[in-house]
Design a protein around this motif. Structure first.
Motif, PDB file in Angstrom:
ATOM      1  N   GLN A 286       0.447   7.876   7.918  1.00  0.00           N
ATOM      2  CA  GLN A 286       1.811   8.348   8.078  1.00  0.00           C
ATOM      3  C   GLN A 286       1.745   9.732   8.685  1.00  0.00           C
ATOM      4  O   GLN A 286       0.821  10.505   8.420  1.00  0.00           O
ATOM      5  CB  GLN A 286       2.504   8.376   6.710  1.00  0.00           C
TER       6      GLN A 286
ATOM      7  N   ILE B 272      -3.132   7.366   4.141  1.00  0.00           N
ATOM      8  CA  ILE B 272      -2.592   7.321   2.790  1.00  0.00           C
ATOM      9  C   ILE B 272      -2.868   5.922   2.268  1.00  0.00           C
ATOM     10  O   ILE B 272      -3.111   5.011   3.064  1.00  0.00           O
ATOM     11  CB  ILE B 272      -1.081   7.658   2.743  1.00  0.00           C
ATOM     12  N   PRO B 273      -2.861   5.712   0.965  1.00  0.00           N
ATOM     13  CA  PRO B 273      -3.126   4.358   0.475  1.00  0.00           C
ATOM     14  C   PRO B 273      -2.109   3.376   1.056  1.00  0.00           C
ATOM     15  O   PRO B 273      -0.919   3.687   1.147  1.00  0.00           O
ATOM     16  CB  PRO B 273      -2.965   4.496  -1.040  1.00  0.00           C
ATOM     17  N   ALA B 274      -2.594   2.210   1.456  1.00  0.00           N
ATOM     18  CA  ALA B 274      -1.729   1.221   2.089  1.00  0.00           C
ATOM     19  C   ALA B 274      -0.635   0.733   1.160  1.00  0.00           C
ATOM     20  O   ALA B 274       0.356   0.163   1.611  1.00  0.00           O
ATOM     21  CB  ALA B 274      -2.570   0.034   2.565  1.00  0.00           C
ATOM     22  N   ILE B 275      -0.792   0.971  -0.135  1.00  0.00           N
ATOM     23  CA  ILE B 275       0.260   0.525  -1.046  1.00  0.00           C
ATOM     24  C   ILE B 275       1.555   1.276  -0.809  1.00  0.00           C
ATOM     25  O   ILE B 275       2.605   0.883  -1.305  1.00  0.00           O
ATOM     26  CB  ILE B 275      -0.166   0.695  -2.524  1.00  0.00           C
ATOM     27  N   ASN B 276       1.533   2.343  -0.016  1.00  0.00           N
ATOM     28  CA  ASN B 276       2.754   3.050   0.344  1.00  0.00           C
ATOM     29  C   ASN B 276       3.460   2.401   1.521  1.00  0.00           C
ATOM     30  O   ASN B 276       4.391   2.967   2.078  1.00  0.00           O
ATOM     31  CB  ASN B 276       2.437   4.504   0.679  1.00  0.00           C
ATOM     32  N   GLY B 277       2.981   1.249   1.928  1.00  0.00           N
ATOM     33  CA  GLY B 277       3.645   0.539   3.002  1.00  0.00           C
ATOM     34  C   GLY B 277       2.991   0.745   4.347  1.00  0.00           C
ATOM     35  O   GLY B 277       3.285   0.045   5.302  1.00  0.00           O
ATOM     36  N   THR B 278       2.125   1.729   4.430  1.00  0.00           N
ATOM     37  CA  THR B 278       1.444   1.992   5.695  1.00  0.00           C
ATOM     38  C   THR B 278       0.111   2.655   5.381  1.00  0.00           C
ATOM     39  O   THR B 278      -0.006   3.326   4.362  1.00  0.00           O
ATOM     40  CB  THR B 278       2.307   2.906   6.593  1.00  0.00           C
ATOM     41  N   THR B 279      -0.860   2.461   6.247  1.00  0.00           N
ATOM     42  CA  THR B 279      -2.167   3.067   5.989  1.00  0.00           C
ATOM     43  C   THR B 279      -2.230   4.489   6.515  1.00  0.00           C
ATOM     44  O   THR B 279      -3.150   5.229   6.219  1.00  0.00           O
ATOM     45  CB  THR B 279      -3.291   2.272   6.658  1.00  0.00           C
TER      46      THR B 279
ATOM     47  N   TYR C 114       1.822  -4.996   1.146  1.00  0.00           N
ATOM     48  CA  TYR C 114       2.452  -3.782   0.628  1.00  0.00           C
ATOM     49  C   TYR C 114       3.492  -3.234   1.596  1.00  0.00           C
ATOM     50  O   TYR C 114       4.437  -2.551   1.202  1.00  0.00           O
ATOM     51  CB  TYR C 114       1.406  -2.716   0.264  1.00  0.00           C
ATOM     52  N   ARG C 115       3.329  -3.524   2.871  1.00  0.00           N
ATOM     53  CA  ARG C 115       4.375  -3.124   3.815  1.00  0.00           C
ATOM     54  C   ARG C 115       5.652  -3.920   3.535  1.00  0.00           C
ATOM     55  O   ARG C 115       6.754  -3.371   3.547  1.00  0.00           O
ATOM     56  CB  ARG C 115       3.903  -3.376   5.240  1.00  0.00           C
TER      57      ARG C 115
ATOM     58  N   PHE D  48       7.930   6.063   7.479  1.00  0.00           N
ATOM     59  CA  PHE D  48       7.880   5.685   6.067  1.00  0.00           C
ATOM     60  C   PHE D  48       8.196   6.872   5.162  1.00  0.00           C
ATOM     61  O   PHE D  48       8.114   6.773   3.952  1.00  0.00           O
ATOM     62  CB  PHE D  48       6.508   5.088   5.728  1.00  0.00           C
TER      63      PHE D  48
ATOM     64  N   GLU E 119      -8.722   2.259   0.548  1.00  0.00           N
ATOM     65  CA  GLU E 119      -7.715   2.500  -0.481  1.00  0.00           C
ATOM     66  C   GLU E 119      -8.246   3.426  -1.560  1.00  0.00           C
ATOM     67  O   GLU E 119      -7.538   4.277  -2.082  1.00  0.00           O
ATOM     68  CB  GLU E 119      -7.284   1.178  -1.121  1.00  0.00           C
TER      69      GLU E 119
ATOM     70  N   PHE F 261       7.281  -2.420   0.715  1.00  0.00           N
ATOM     71  CA  PHE F 261       7.978  -1.190   1.090  1.00  0.00           C
ATOM     72  C   PHE F 261       9.361  -1.508   1.677  1.00  0.00           C
ATOM     73  O   PHE F 261      10.349  -0.862   1.359  1.00  0.00           O
ATOM     74  CB  PHE F 261       7.149  -0.388   2.100  1.00  0.00           C
TER      75      PHE F 261
END
Lengths: 516, 1186
Positions: B911, B902-909, A118-119, B856, A503, A122
Motif C-alpha cells: 500500500q 503490509i500483511p495481505a490480510i489487509n486486502g493488499t500486499t 483477503y482482498r 486501501f 505475511e 476487504f
C-alpha cells in the motif's frame, strides 16, 4: 495633498484585503473540499457505489487455490509423464503443492490465493463499514449487507479449509485465521482460534441468509452477486462440511427451489474450435493430431460463456495458473468413457500436446472447462443435487439419494440404461454419491471433500493420500534420484497448507506459521 | 564573448540614453553619459586628439568619451547653452578640451572615479565667505539604468556620510526624503561600478551606470523566484541564472538552453529535443519527480514547448530550500523560473527578427534497427526452425496468427510438403540477397528538419510599454508523414496608470498541429531485413501479418468484406491521418499599488487553458480497417454453404479523444523593501494565493464505417455483443465492441499563504527566512491535515566586504551562505480511508456499473517533506579572472510515499504509505574565467561540476522476486541502495548444456524457470543508471566580429545496459536475430550465453527472462557529449548603420556532433542501440534588430 491621497489608497486597499481575507478564510475549506476526481479516488457516499464494488466480479470470481488443484488425488503427475518432458513442469510450485511440501512452500513467490481471498474480505468490509452512512434505500442497504456478509463467510470458509486443520472437537483451539472485520489496518493481525473462525463464518452466513434478492432478475441469472439460491447453496455446502446432513439437505432443497436449471450435455454441450498440432515433426513419425475442446474452451478473456453457464448459483472459478489440470488415472477410471458426456467434453485427449509434449510425443489428457485454466467452483445446481444425495444417503434415505443423483446423471450421460444408478444400502449409496461427486466436480471440491471425509463419523470414506515422485529441492526436481513415496495420512497436520512467509515478515511475526 | 558582444552593442546604442533623456526627462537637471569602456583607473593624465569642424558639442563629447573611456556627466543647463565648435587639438588633456568646448560658460569640470562631471559653478564651488544657513532638506527621486537603458534593480542609493539609503525597484526607480541639497549620492550595486553624484539641489535624477567588468558574465544578477527578485548579494539560497547569451542561441525548446550550464541539473533530451530534468537527484519515490516550471510568476500546465524560446528574458533555477521553499509543497524537485521579455519604458520601437532552419541526417538504420544481415538472419532461422521452435501445423485456421517471416514460412511449408526442398532453398537464397535498408530509408524515413521564424516588436510611449511577438515553426520528424507546425502569439503590456498604480497584462496563444501518421520505430524493427517494401515493378509488397499460406489456402478472402488482407507500411501511412492538435491560451494580469516608498501591494491572476484533440482516421485502404472489419465478420463453417455475417460496417475508422485543462491562479502579495539608517536593509513579501486546475478528458468510441467526405457513420449491424446478445468473429469466438464515450474529470486545488523576509546589515550580513503553507484538496477527514507548513532559514556573509579583506586584493568577492529548510511533495491519490474508482461504462458482459478499491487507505497520510541544507561560497578572484561558486547540500526526504509491504490480510500486499526516507547529498562547483588577449580577441570559459549521492534510507518491502528487481523502476527500490540502481543476474556459465545463473548460496539455475527466494541475496547490484558525476563545459571565443562557442557535457560514474543478443526462438512471429549474433557465435560460453547447445530446447522461449538481465551486459555509461558548437558573425557597425540596423547576426550551429563513450560496445549510453538517437544537426540562422 499628495500624502492624503496615499493614505486614502492605503486604507482602501487595507479594507479590501481584509475583506477578502475574511471571506476567503471561511471559503477555503469549501474550496478545498472539491474531490480530486469524479471517477477515481472517490470517497464512498452512496449505496450505488457499494453496489458497483460488489458488481465487480473480476475481483471476486477467481480462486487460485493451488492446494485444491494439486493436493487431492484428482491430480496426478506421474514419473512417466514428468520424464516425457520435464520442461512442461518447470514450476516448482507444481511439485511442492502436489507433494504437500512444508519447508519450501512459504517462499513460493506466486501466491495469489491467500491475498486474493483477503482482498475480497476487504471489499466486503468496505461495504459493511460504509453501508450505514451512505445514501440509499433500506432495501438496497439490506441487500448490500447480506451480500457483504456472504462474501466474507465464503472467503473465510475457503481460507480455513486451505490453511488450517479440519475443524473438529479436537482442533477447536488450534490456530485459525486472522479475522478482519473492518477496513482498518490497526485491527489485530493475530490468528484467532479455529472455533472463533467458524463462529464468524456462521455469524456471517446467518446475516447472508437474510437476503431476499432472487437469482433471476428480468430473465437474467445474476449469479455474480449474492442471491437466495447462492446463499442457500453455500449454506448447504457449509453444513455438509460440518457433517450436519439434515441442514445440508434442507439448504440444498431451498437453493433448488429457487433455481434448478441444469445444462443438458446431450443438447447444450458442443465442441468448440479444434486445434491441430504436429507430432514428432522432422522425424519419420511426424503426424498431425487434432484436439477437440468443449466450446467453453474457446474464449480466454471474453466472459460470455463463463457468465452464460447456466448452472451457477454463485459465480466462482478455480483458477490454475499452469493451465493443466492433470486428471489422475484413478479419476479417469471413474468415468464411463463411452456414455459419460463429461468425459467426452471435459477430458480432452492429447492435451499434453498442447502443453508442448510433441517431440517426442506423449499423449495424456487434460481436464478442460473454461479455457485451459478455470473450472467452476462456486455452488451450482449440480452440486445441490449431489449435496442432497449425500445428505439423504447419510441419513439412510437411499432411494431419495439415488433419485437426486439420477436427476443430474440424466443431463450428463447419453440416454440409456446406464443413466439410472441404484444402491443396495446406505454404504453403497454413500459410495456412489461420492464417485459421482468426483466425476462432476473434480479438482474444485475434492480437497475439501477429503478433509471432511477424514473427519466425519463415517469411517468408510476415509482417504489416506499417497503419491510417488522424485525427490526435489526448492529449485529443482532431482530426476536422477530414485522415486520416493509421499503420503498425507488422514490425521496429518499438513492438511493445513503453510502460510506465505511474506505475511510473517510483513506482520513482524504477529502472524504465525502453522506448526507441523 | 560576453564582453565583446556587450561592447559592440553598447557602441551603437550609446546615444539613445541622451536622446531619451533630452526628450523625456524634462525635470532632469543632470545628464550623465556613460560609456562602455575599459577600466580607467586614473583618468587624470588622459589626453585627446581632435580635428573637428563645426560640429555639435555633443558629438565632440562622444568622441572624447570614445578616446578616453571616461563617463561624461554634464549638467543639462550647461549643455543647452553649447554651440557648434571647431577644434584642432593633439594630445591635449581632457579638462582643457572641455573648457574649449564650452567657451564663455562658467563651468566646473572635475573627474570623479572615472567620470568627468561638468556643471555650472554653484555657490558650493566658491569658498565660503560667510556663515550660511544650511539649505532646507529636499525630497529626491530618480531612475537608474545601465548602458542599454535597461532599468537596474537593487542598486543601493546612499546619502554619503549619513545613514539614509534606499535601493532601486524593478523599474530602477528610487526616492529619498529629506536629503540635504549639498549631499552626495552614492550608487552601489553588485554588477555596477560605484558612482557618486552630488545632489546639488536637484530633485530628479536620471542616472546611467556602467556595468562592472566582473559582472558582465552575469548580466542578470538578480534571481527571480517567481514571487520577487533578489539581488545576488542579498540572497542566501542556491540559485542559478542562465546567461543571456546562452538564451539567445537558436532552440526549438527553451529547455535545451539549460543543458550543460548549471551544476546539479541533469537533463536528458529525447530524439526530438524534449528534455526531462532532475535537479539534485531523485527526491520522490512515487510522486512526480519533475521540477516545477514557473513562467512569469505562475506555474504553468503546458510544458516548455508553450514558451516562445525567443521571448525569454531570464531563467532562474532554484535548487535549495531557501530558494525554492517559497513554492512549498511542489518544490522538492527544484523550480525553474522563466521570465519573459517586456518592453522597457522609454524605448522607441524595436524590431527583432529571427529565422533559422535546422536540418539533421536520417537515422542510421544499423543503429536504430540493429538487426543481423539478411544472410545471417536466414541462416539463424534455419537453425531456429529445426531446433527451437513452436510446432504448428499450417493446416489449422487457428494458427493464422503465426506471422512467420518469408524464410520461416518457406521452411515451414517445405516441412509439411507444400513446397519442395529445392524450392525452399531457392527462396532462402533469394532472401539472403535482399536488404530493405535503402527502401526503409527512402519510403519511411525523412531528414529531421525544423524551421522557425520569429518577429518581435517592442516599444513604449509615455506610460505604456508594449511587446508583441509572433512565431511560426515547421517541424519534420525522422519519419515520413510525421510532422508538426507550431504557431505562437505573445503580447505583453505594462501601463503606469498613476504614479501609485501599475497595470500589466499579457497573453499567449499557441497552436501546435501535429501529424503522427508516419510509422513508429517498432514498425521498422518488426520487419525482417529482407522484407522489401516495394517490388521491382513498383507495386507494394505484403509484409504479412498472418501465416500467409493459411490465408491463401483456408480463408475464402473473396467472401469477406475486404478481399485484400495484406499489410504494407507505405500504404498504411498514406491512408491514415493520426493527428494531435494542442492549443494553449494563457492570460495574465496584475495590478501593483505603490502605497509608500518601498511598500507595494500586488494582485495578480493567471488563467490558462490547454486543449488537446487527438484524432486517428484510417480509411478503408489501410490494413487497420480491412483487417478489423474482416476479423469481426462471423464466418459460420457449420452450415453449408458457409455464411459470412458482417458485424462491423465497411468503411473508415475514426478514433478521437479530447482533453482540456483549465487552470487559474490568483495571488495577492505585499512587498516591502526599505533601508533604515543606511545599514539596515529589510525586504519582506507576504501573501496568499489560490490555484485551481481542472482536467477533463473525453474519449469517444471508435466510429466504424466513417466516411470523411460525407461524415456518415455506420452502426453495429448485430449490436455490440456481450453475454446476453453474443456475436462471434471470423474464427467463431465471441467478441464485443466498445460503443460508449468515456469521461474523466480531475480537480487539483491549492490554497497557500506565504511569506519571505530578508534582513541585511551593513550590506554584509544577511538573514533570510521563508514560510509557506499549502493546503490541497486531498481527501481527509480532518481539514488540518491539508495544511503543510514548509519553512526555511538562511544566512549570508559578504566576507569580501569586511575590513580585514580590504588588503587582500586578489579577492574581488567572497560570499558565504548557508540555508536550511523544507520542500514538499504531494500525493493526492491516497486518503486515511479506502477510496474507490468507478467505471464510466457498464461492464460489457454483465451490463452492471462496477467499481474497484483504488486505495486501501493510508493511515500515515501527510505531505512528503524534504529537509534540505545547503552551504555555498560565491567567489571572484584575481580581478575576475576566476569566479564561480561552490555548493554543498544534503537533502533528506522523510514521510515519502512508497509502496510498502503490509500483511495481505489487509486486502493488499502493498500500500502507498508515507513511510519511506531517502537522502541526496552532493557538491556542486562552478568555475568561470575570462581572458582578454587584446581588444579584439578574448576567451571566456565556464566549467561546472556536480556530484550527487542518492540513497534510500527507509523502505519496507518483504520480498523481492528476481523479476521485480531486474525490471527496475519503483519495484527495484531497495533500502540502503541508490534509487536508480539496477540489479542483474550473475552469469554462471554453462552446466549440463544449459546456461546458468547464480542463485542463493552459490546454487546455479538454468533459464527454464524463475529463480526462487529474495533476489537481493543472489543478484548483483550493478550500480546506478543516473550519473552521480556530471560536467558542463562552455567555451566562448570572440575574435573580431566572430564569436565561436561550444558546449561539452559529461556524465560519469553510472552504468547502462548495452544491447546483447536477443536469442529469438521460432514462436508466433518473425525471427529477428539482432546484430550481436556473431558475438554469441564466436563467444566463450562460460562468459556469454551461447545459442542453445541442445538440439531440442523446449524452454528456449523462456530464456528472455534471463538473457536480458545478465551482469556482463551492464557496462560503464560514462560519456562526454559535444552538445553544441556555434559560430556567429556579427555585422560590423559600419555596415549596420548603412542598413539602419542596430544588430545583425549570422550563425551556424551544430548539435550532437559527436559523443565519446567509455564503453566498448559503441553505444551511446543515453540512446542505446535500438533506440532513436539524435543525429548530428546543423542550424543556419539570422537574427537582426532594428
Amino acid at each position: 495633498m499628495k500624502q492624503i491621497k496615499y493614505n486614502q489608497i492605503y486604507k482602501f486597499i487595507l479594507v479590501t484585503t481584509m475583506f477578502f481575507a475574511v471571506v476567503s478564510c471561511s471559503k477555503v475549506n469549501n474550496f478545498l473540499d472539491e474531490p480530486p476526481s469524479k471517477t477515481t479516488s472517490l470517497v464512498i457516499t452512496t449505496a450505488d457505489q457499494l453496489d458497483a464494488l460488489l458488481n465487480n466480479y473480476s475481483i471476486f470470481y477467481s480462486e487460485g487455490n493451488r492446494t485444491a488443484i494439486y493436493g487431492s488425488d484428482d491430480y496426478e503427475l506421474t514419473k512417466a509423464l514428468y520424464d516425457a518432458r520435464p520442461g512442461t513442469f518447470s514450476s516448482m510450485a507444481t511439485i511442492q503443492f502436489m507433494l504437500w511440501d512444508i519447508p519450501f512452500l512459504p517462499d513460493d513467490n506466486r501466491e495469489v490465493f491467500w491475498s486474493g481471498e483477503y482482498r475480497k474480505i476487504f471489499y466486503a468490509n468496505t461495504v459493511l463499514d460504509y453501508v450505514d452512512d451512505v445514501t440509499g434505500t433500506d432495501e438496497q442497504k439490506a441487500a448490500l449487507k447480506a451480500d457483504a456478509h456472504f462474501v466474507r463467510a465464503y472467503s473465510y470458509w475457503v481460507l480455513a479449509n486451505t490453511y488450517t486443520l479440519p475443524y473438529t472437537e479436537a482442533t477447536k483451539g488450534e490456530v485459525g485465521l486472522p479475522i478482519k472485520l473492518s477496513t482498518s489496518f490497526q485491527e489485530s493481525f493475530a490468528r484467532q482460534p479455529l472455533s472463533k473462525v467458524y463462529e464468524q463464518i456462521e455469524a456471517d452466513l446467518a446475516e447472508a441468509l437474510k437476503t431476499t434478492v432472487p437469482l433471476v432478475q428480468s430473465g437474467k441469472a445474476r449469479h455474480w452477486r449474492a442471491n437466495k439460491a447462492a446463499v442457500n447453496g453455500f449454506a448447504a455446502r457449509y453444513w455438509l462440511s460440518r457433517h450436519d446432513y439434515a441442514k445440508a439437505v434442507d439448504f440444498a432443497n431451498k437453493a433448488l427451489a429457487e433455481y434448478s436449471v441444469l445444462v443438458d450435455y446431450n443438447t447444450e454441450m458442443r465442441y468448440g474450435n479444434p486445434q491441430t498440432l504436429t507430432l514428432n515433426s522432422g522425424t519419420p513419425q511426424q503426424s498431425s493430431f487434432t484436439l477437440q475442446y468443449p466450446y467453453t474452451h474457446n474464449n480466454q478473456i471474453d466472459f460470455t460463456d463463463m457468465l452464460g453457464w447456466k448452472e451457477f448459483l454463485y459465480f466462482r472459478l478455480l483458477n490454475h495458473e499452469s493451465w493443466w489440470y492433470i486428471p489422475s488415472q484413478e479419476l479417469l477410471n471413474l468415468y464411463d468413457q463411452t456414455n459419460d458426456l463429461r468425459f467426452r467434453y471435459h477430458i480432452v485427449e492429447g492435451y499434453s500436446y498442447d502443453r508442448g509434449m510433441t517431440k517426442p510425443s506423449y499423449n495424456y489428457p487434460g481436464y478442460i472447462f473454461f479455457f485451459k485454466d478455470r473450472v467452476p467452483s462456486g455452488p451450482t445446481t449440480a452440486e445441490m443435487y449431489l449435496i442432497k444425495a449425500e445428505g439423504l444417503a447419510h441419513t439412510n434415505q437411499v432411494t431419495g439419494a439415488m433419485d437426486a443423483l439420477n436427476t443430474l446423471r440424466a443431463k450428463r450421460m447419453t440416454p440409456g440404461a446406464w443413466v439410472n444408478l441404484t444402491a443396495t444400502d446406505k454404504d453403497d449409496a454413500i459410495k456412489k454419491v461420492g464417485e459421482e461427486r468426483r466425476r462432476e466436480m473434480p479438482f474444485s471440491q475434492r480437497w475439501f471433500d477429503l478433509r471432511r471425509y477424514n473427519n466425519n463419523q463415517y469411517a468408510n470414506d476415509d482417504v489416506n493420500l499417497s503419491k510417488s515422485f522424485y525427490p526435489y529441492t526448492n529449485s529443482a526436481v532431482q530426476s536422477t534420484q530414485p522415486v520416493q513415496n509421499y503420503t498425507l495420512p488422514k490425521n496429518s497436520r499438513r492438511w493445513a497448507t503453510p502460510l506465505p512467509r511474506t505475511e510473517l515478515i510483513s506482520s513482524n511475526g504477529e502472524i504465525v506459521q502453522n506448526t507441523y | 564573448m560576453k564582453l565583446t558582444a556587450f561592447r559592440r552593442f553598447h557602441c551603437f546604442s550609446w546615444k539613445q540614453p541622451i536622446t531619451k533623456s533630452l526628450r523625456i526627462m524634462k525635470l532632469t537637471t543632470v545628464l550623465l553619459l556613460a560609456a562602455c569602456l575599459q577600466v580607467a583607473a586614473s583618468a587624470g593624465g588622459q589626453t585627446v586628439t581632435l580635428n573637428v569642424r563645426d560640429v555639435p558639442v555633443k558629438k565632440v563629447f562622444k568622441e572624447i568619451q570614445r578616446q578616453t573611456g571616461l563617463n561624461i556627466f554634464i549638467d543639462e543647463a550647461v549643455l543647452s547653452k553649447t554651440k557648434r565648435v571647431t577644434l584642432q587639438v593633439k594630445d591635449m588633456p581632457v579638462t582643457e578640451v572641455i573648457s574649449l568646448c564650452l567657451p564663455g560658460q562658467d563651468v566646473n569640470s572635475s573627474i570623479i572615479d572615472g567620470t568627468i562631471v561638468i556643471r555650472e559653478k554653484t555657490d558650493a564651488d566658491y569658498p565660503l565667505g560667510e556663515y550660511q544657513m544650511p539649505p532646507p532638506p529636499i525630497d529626491i527621486e530618480g531612475q537608474v539604468v545601465n548602458e542599454k537603458g535597461d532599468p537596474l534593480e537593487f542598486v543601493t542609493v546612499t546619502v554619503k556620510g549619513s545613514r539614509k539609503a534606499t535601493y532601486t525597484d524593478v523599474n530602477g526607480r528610487f526616492s529619498l526624503k529629506n536629503v540635504s541639497e549639498n549631499a552626495v549620492l552614492v550608487f552601489t550595486g553588485v554588477s555596477v561600478e560605484t558612482f557618486e553624484l552630488p545632489v546639488s539641489g536637484r530633485t530628479s535624477f536620471a542616472v546611467s551606470l556602467k556595468t562592472k567588468v566582473s559582472a558582465m558574465d552575469d548580466v542578470t544578477v538578480v534571481f527571480n523566484t517567481g514571487f520577487q527578485t533578489i539581488s545576488r548579494e542579498r540572497s542566501t539560497g542556491s540559485y542559478n541564472v542562465i546567461s543571456k547569451e546562452q538564451l539567445e542561441k537558436p532552440s526549438v525548446n527553451i529547455a535545451q538552453r539549460i543543458i550543460g550550464t548549471t551544476a546539479g541539473v541533469q537533463a536528458r533530451l529525447d530524439v526530438n529535443g524534449n528534455p526531462t530534468f532532475e535537479i539534485r537527484g531523485l527526491t520522490s519515490l512515487y510522486a512526480n519527480a519533475q521540477p516545477l516550471v514557473v513562467v512569469d510568476g505562475f506555474p504553468i500546465q503546458g510544458d516548455f514547448t508553450s514558451v516562445n524560446p525567443n521571448d525569454i528574458e531570464s531563467i532562474s533555477i532554484l535548487k535549495d530550500a531557501a530558494a525554492a521553499s517559497i513554492w512549498g509543497a511542489r518544490s522538492a524537485n527544484g523550480v525553474i523560473v522563466i521570465t519573459t521579455k517586456t518592453a522597457r519604458k522609454g524605448t522607441p520601437l524595436k524590431v527583432e527578427f529571427n529565422v533559422f532552419t535546422r536540418i539533421g541526417s536520417k537515422f542510421d538504420l544499423d543503429y536504430v534497427r540493429p538487426l543481423a544481415s539478411s544472410a545471417e538472419t536466414v541462416e539463424y532461422e534455419k537453425i531456429a526452425y529445426t531446433n527451437w521452435r513452436t510446432l504448428q501445423n499450417p493446416n489449422s485456421l487457428q494458427d493464422n496468427g503465426f506471422s512467420f517471416s518469408l524464410a520461416g514460412t518457406a521452411l515451414n511449408e517445405a516441412n509439411f510438403g507444400y513446397i519442395t526442398a529445392a524450392e525452399r532453398d531457392a527462396r532462402l537464397e533469394a532472401l539472403k540477397k535482399l536488404d530493405n535498408r535503402d527502401q526503409i530509408s527512402d519510403y519511411l524515413l525523412e531528414n529531421p528538419r525544423n524551421t522557425q521564424y520569429n518577429i518581435s516588436l517592442s516599444g513604449s510611449s509615455g506610460r505604456m510599454a508594449n511587446m508583441l511577438s509572433l512565431m511560426y515553426e515547421d517541424n519534420q520528424t525522422n519519419f515520413k508523414e510525421s510532422k508538426s507546425k507550431r504557431y505562437m502569439v505573445t503580447y505583453r503590456n505594462n501601463v503606469n496608470v498613476f504614479k501609485w498604480l501599475d497595470f500589466n497584462v499579457s497573453g499567449m496563444y499557441l497552436v501546435n498541429d501535429q501529424d503522427n501518421s508516419g510509422v513508429g520505430l517498432g514498425d521498422i524493427q518488426g520487419m525482417s531485413p529482407y522484407d522489401m517494401l516495394v517490388n521491382d515493378d513498383g507495386s507494394l509488397t505484403n509484409i504479412n501479418r498472418f501465416y500467409w499460406p493459411i490465408i491463401q489456402r483456408l480463408v475464402p478472402t473473396s467472401k469477406f468484406p475486404y478481399t485484400d488482407w495484406t499489410y504494407n507500411p507505405i500504404q498504411e501511412i498514406q491512408n491514415r491521418e493520426l493527428t494531435s492538435k494542442t492549443s494553449i491560451a494563457r492570460i495574465q494580469a496584475g495590478l501593483t499599488f505603490k502605497i509608500l516608498p518601498g511598500l507595494s501591494i500586488e494582485s495578480r491572476g493567471q488563467f490558462e487553458n490547454v486543449n488537446t484533440y487527438n484524432r486517428g482516421f484510417n480509411n478503408e485502404n489501410t490494413f487497420q480497417v480491412r483487417n478489423t472489419v474482416n476479423q469481426a465478420t462471423y464466418w459460420n463453417q457449420t452450415v453449408t454453404p458457409h455464411t459470412f455475417t458482417l458485424n462491423l460496417p465497411k468503411g473508415g475508422m475514426l478514433t478521437q479523444n479530447r482533453s482540456e485543462v483549465k487552470n487559474y491562479n490568483w495571488r495577492n502579495q505585499v512587498n516591502f523593501n526599505r533601508i533604515f539608517f543606511s545599514d539596515h536593509e529589510v525586504n519582506v513579501i507576504g501573501g496568499a494565493e489560490i490555484n485551481n486546475i481542472v482536467t477533463e478528458t473525453n474519449a469517444y468510441p471508435t466510429s466504424y464505417g466513417y466516411n470523411d467526405q460525407t461524415l456518415t457513420v455506420g452502426t453495429f449491424p448485430n449490436g455490440p455483443g456481450g453475454t446476453f446478445f453474443p456475436i462471434r468473429n471470423w474464427l467463431g469466438n465471441n467478441q464485443t465492441f466498445t460503443y460508449t464515450n468515456s469521461f474523466a474529470y480531475r480537480t487539483e486545488r491549492y490554497f497557500s499563504f506565504f511569506g519571505n523576509a530578508a534582513y541585511t546589515f551593513k550590506r554584509k550580513y544577511t538573514l533570510s527566512g521563508s514560510y509557506r503553507t499549502d493546503a490541497s484538496n486531498l481527501i481527509t477527514d480532518d481539514p488540518d491535515y491539508r495544511y503543510a507548513p514548509f519553512w526555511s532559514v538562511g544566512a549570508g556573509w559578504q566576507v569580501s566586504g569586511e575590513d580585514f579583506m580590504q588588503g587582500v586584493d586578489w579577492v574581488d568577492r567572497l560570499y558565504l551562505r548557508a540555508t536550511y529548510g523544507f520542500n514538499g511533495n504531494v500525493d493526492r491519490s491516497t486518503s486515511f480511508r479506502p477510496l474507490i474508482a468507478t467505471s464510466g461504462t457498464p461492464n460489457v458482459y454483465s451490463n452492471d456499473f462496477t467499481a474497484t478499491i483504488s486505495s486501501f487507505g493510508n493511515p500515515t497520510l501527510r505531505w512528503e517533506k524534504t529537509a534540505n541544507w545547503n552551504i555555498g561560497v560565491d567567489y571572484s578572484l584575481f580581478r575576475n579572472k576566476l569566479y564561480g561558486k561552490i555548493d554543498v547540500y544534503h537533502k533528506s526526504g522523510r514521510d515519502l510515499i512508497a509502496l510498502l509491504s503490509i500483511p495481505a490480510i489487509n486486502g493488499t500486499t502493498s500500500q502507498r504509505l508515507n513511510n519511506a526516507a531517502m537522502i541526496n547529498r552532493g557538491i556542486e562547483l562552478e568555475l568561470g574565467s575570462n581572458l582578454k588577449v587584446n581588444k579584439n580577441i578574448s576567451w571566456r570559459g565556464n566549467l561546472n561540476f556536480a556530484y550527487n549521492h542518492n540513497e534510500i534510507t527507509k523502505l519496507f518491502v518483504a520480498n523481492y522476486a528476481a523479476s521485480t528487481l531486474y525490471s527496475g523502476g519503483t519495484g527495484a527500490y531497495v533500502v540502503g541502495e541508490n534509487a536508480n540502481d539496477i540489479w542483474r543476474f550473475r552469469y554462471a556459465g554453462v552446466i549440463n548444456n544449459q546456461p546458468q545463473v547464480y542463485g542463493a548460496k552459490g546454487v546455479t539455475y538454468d533459464f527454464g524457470a524463475f529463480t526462487p527466494g529474495d533476489g537481493r541475496e543472489y543478484m548483483q547490484n550493478m550500480g546506478t543508471t543516473v550519473a552521480p558525476y556530471t560536467l558542463g563545459f562552455m567555451n566562448a571565443f570572440q575574435i573580431y566580429d566572430f564569436n565561436f562557442s561550444f558546449i561539452f557535457t559529461g556524465k560519469f560514474g553510472h552504468v547502462f545496459q548495452r544491447m546483447g543478443f536477443n536469442y529469438p526462438p521460432t514462436w508466433t512471429s518473425r525471427v529477428l536475430p539482432n546484430s550481436k549474433l556473431s558475438e554469441v557465435m564466436n563467444g566463450d560460453p562460460s562468459k556469454i550465453v551461447p545459442l542453445p547447445l541442445n538440439a531440442n530446447e523446449p524452454r528456449y522461449y523462456f530464456w528472455d527472462r534471463f538473457h536480458q538481465y545478465l551482469d556482463y551486459l551492464v557496462v560503464n555509461a560514462s560519456h562526454v557529449r559535444m552538445q553544441e558548437v556555434n559560430l556567429t558573425y556579427g555585422l560590423p557597425r559600419t555596415i549596420l548603420s548603412k542598413l539602419s540596423m542596430s544588430r545583425m547576426l549570422l550563425y551556424v550551429q551544430g548539435n550532437d556532433l559527436f559523443t565519446i563513450y567509455a564503453n566498448d560496445a559503441g553505444e551511446d549510453p543515453e540512446y542505446p542501440l535500438g533506440t532513436m538517437n539524435p543525429r548530428p544537426r546543423f542550424t543556419f540562422g539570422l537574427k537582426c534588430e532594428f
